[in-house]
Scaffold this motif. Structure first.
Motif, PDB file in Angstrom:
ATOM      1  N   ARG A  50      47.455  29.913  36.414  1.00  0.00           N
ATOM      2  CA  ARG A  50      47.497  30.804  37.564  1.00  0.00           C
ATOM      3  C   ARG A  50      46.895  32.152  37.215  1.00  0.00           C
ATOM      4  NH1 ARG A  50      52.416  33.326  38.707  1.00  0.00           N
ATOM      5  NH2 ARG A  50      52.864  31.740  40.228  1.00  0.00           N
ATOM      6  N   ARG A  51      46.647  32.899  38.263  1.00  0.00           N
ATOM      7  CA  ARG A  51      46.138  34.239  38.056  1.00  0.00           C
ATOM      8  C   ARG A  51      47.289  35.152  37.646  1.00  0.00           C
ATOM      9  NH1 ARG A  51      42.431  37.914  42.045  1.00  0.00           N
ATOM     10  NH2 ARG A  51      43.022  39.929  41.224  1.00  0.00           N
ATOM     11  N   THR A  52      47.071  35.902  36.612  1.00  0.00           N
ATOM     12  CA  THR A  52      48.089  36.840  36.156  1.00  0.00           C
ATOM     13  C   THR A  52      47.445  38.213  35.975  1.00  0.00           C
ATOM     14  OG1 THR A  52      47.689  36.482  33.811  1.00  0.00           O
ATOM     15  CG2 THR A  52      49.233  34.986  34.890  1.00  0.00           C
ATOM     16  N   ASP A  53      48.269  39.166  35.634  1.00  0.00           N
ATOM     17  CA  ASP A  53      47.743  40.516  35.469  1.00  0.00           C
ATOM     18  C   ASP A  53      46.780  40.576  34.284  1.00  0.00           C
ATOM     19  OD1 ASP A  53      47.787  43.336  36.229  1.00  0.00           O
ATOM     20  OD2 ASP A  53      48.615  43.626  34.230  1.00  0.00           O
ATOM     21  N   GLY A  60      37.543  37.908  38.803  1.00  0.00           N
ATOM     22  CA  GLY A  60      36.797  39.008  39.395  1.00  0.00           C
ATOM     23  C   GLY A  60      35.312  38.721  39.476  1.00  0.00           C
ATOM     24  N   PRO A  61      34.532  39.786  39.700  1.00  0.00           N
ATOM     25  CA  PRO A  61      33.083  39.636  39.863  1.00  0.00           C
ATOM     26  C   PRO A  61      32.426  39.080  38.605  1.00  0.00           C
ATOM     27  CG  PRO A  61      33.833  41.839  40.496  1.00  0.00           C
ATOM     28  CD  PRO A  61      34.967  41.175  39.815  1.00  0.00           C
ATOM     29  N   VAL A  86      36.236  30.422  42.147  1.00  0.00           N
ATOM     30  CA  VAL A  86      36.793  29.699  41.001  1.00  0.00           C
ATOM     31  C   VAL A  86      36.732  30.590  39.764  1.00  0.00           C
ATOM     32  CG1 VAL A  86      36.648  27.620  39.607  1.00  0.00           C
ATOM     33  CG2 VAL A  86      35.941  27.565  42.000  1.00  0.00           C
ATOM     34  N   ALA A  87      37.851  30.683  39.056  1.00  0.00           N
ATOM     35  CA  ALA A  87      37.879  31.515  37.863  1.00  0.00           C
ATOM     36  C   ALA A  87      37.086  30.858  36.739  1.00  0.00           C
ATOM     37  CB  ALA A  87      39.314  31.749  37.419  1.00  0.00           C
TER      38      ALA A  87
END
Length: 211
Positions: A50-53, A60-61, A86-87
């Motif tokens: 998952r996306r986390t801090d 991001g870009p 998509v990361a």
DNA sequence: GATGCGATTCACT
DNA sequence: GTGAATCGCATCG
């Protein structure tokens, strides 16, 4: 170009140049990279779950830096690249210092030879002076402290444009620990025969303590 | 709130 | 070539 799947972008980064102006200019030529996918497709990736801090930069870009701290002492530099939504990122695993060798030597006093200055992810980051403060910066910004040049300067007179050299050869390999459909995907790419490419490591990290 | 593991490097033999 | 040290993050309860 960077707005594509990491496994597609990774080989294109081989031969590209990274320039750091954090101190005296240091430029390295990328010789080894490793791709990291997004949610669900790559268990080894920070973005697998998952996306986390911490891993937000991977979402991001593209063309931005993702810098993370590992093993309590080492920084590693990644280039964010992924398809829209998509990361993904490409870890810069090794490189050859082509400019600012003396500066890199000052940052890596333990390096026995110039070959070792940027051989290894953390060593490469250290040679460039990269730390967590650079997490999320735009590597494509001409005025940025650290820049990625897909089209190499070519000050040595050779054709060092981005991409694998047809004659040098392109090495690829699946990363251990990836199962399922991902096992067939080559996640690692390196310039075959380049002395700065780190040797293959053992898959299992050693246990700790007397146990 | 506590525990386990991680995309590694360095020193010694 | 092998073993040890190191901090933060994510997960589980």
């Amino acid at each position: 170009m960077l707005a594509a799947h990491p496994t597609r972008t990774a080989p294109l980064l081989l031969g590209a140049h990274l320039t750091s102006d954090l101190g005296p200019t240091v430029t390295i030529r990328i010789t080894e990279v490793e791709a990291y996918g997004g949610l669900g497709e790559d268990p080894g990736s920070h973005a697998h779950r998952r996306r986390t801090d911490r891993n937000r930069a991977m979402f991001g870009p593209v063309g931005h830096a993702y810098v993370y701290f590992t093993y309590g002492m080492h920084w590693c530099l990644n280039v964010v690249c992924h398809e829209p939504g998509v990361a993904g990122a490409v870890l810069i695993r090794a490189g050859a210092v082509v400019h600012g060798t003396s500066t890199a030597q000052g940052r890596r006093p333990s390096a026995r030879s110039d070959r070792d200055l940027a051989r290894g992810p953390a060593r490469l980051a250290a040679a460039l002076g990269v730390t967590g403060e650079l997490d999320g910066i735009d590597l494509l910004d001409p005025d940025g402290p650290v820049r990625l040049s897909l089209a190499a300067p070519g000050h040595d007179g050779r054709d060092t444009r981005a991409g694998p050299r047809p004659d040098g050869g392109l090495g690829t390999g699946p990363r251990t620990g990836v199962s399922g459909a991902g096992a067939a995907t080559p996640w690692r790419f390196w310039v075959a025969g380049d002395p700065t490419v780190s040797p293959h490591r053992r898959a299992a990290p050693g246990r700790r303590g007397p146990g």
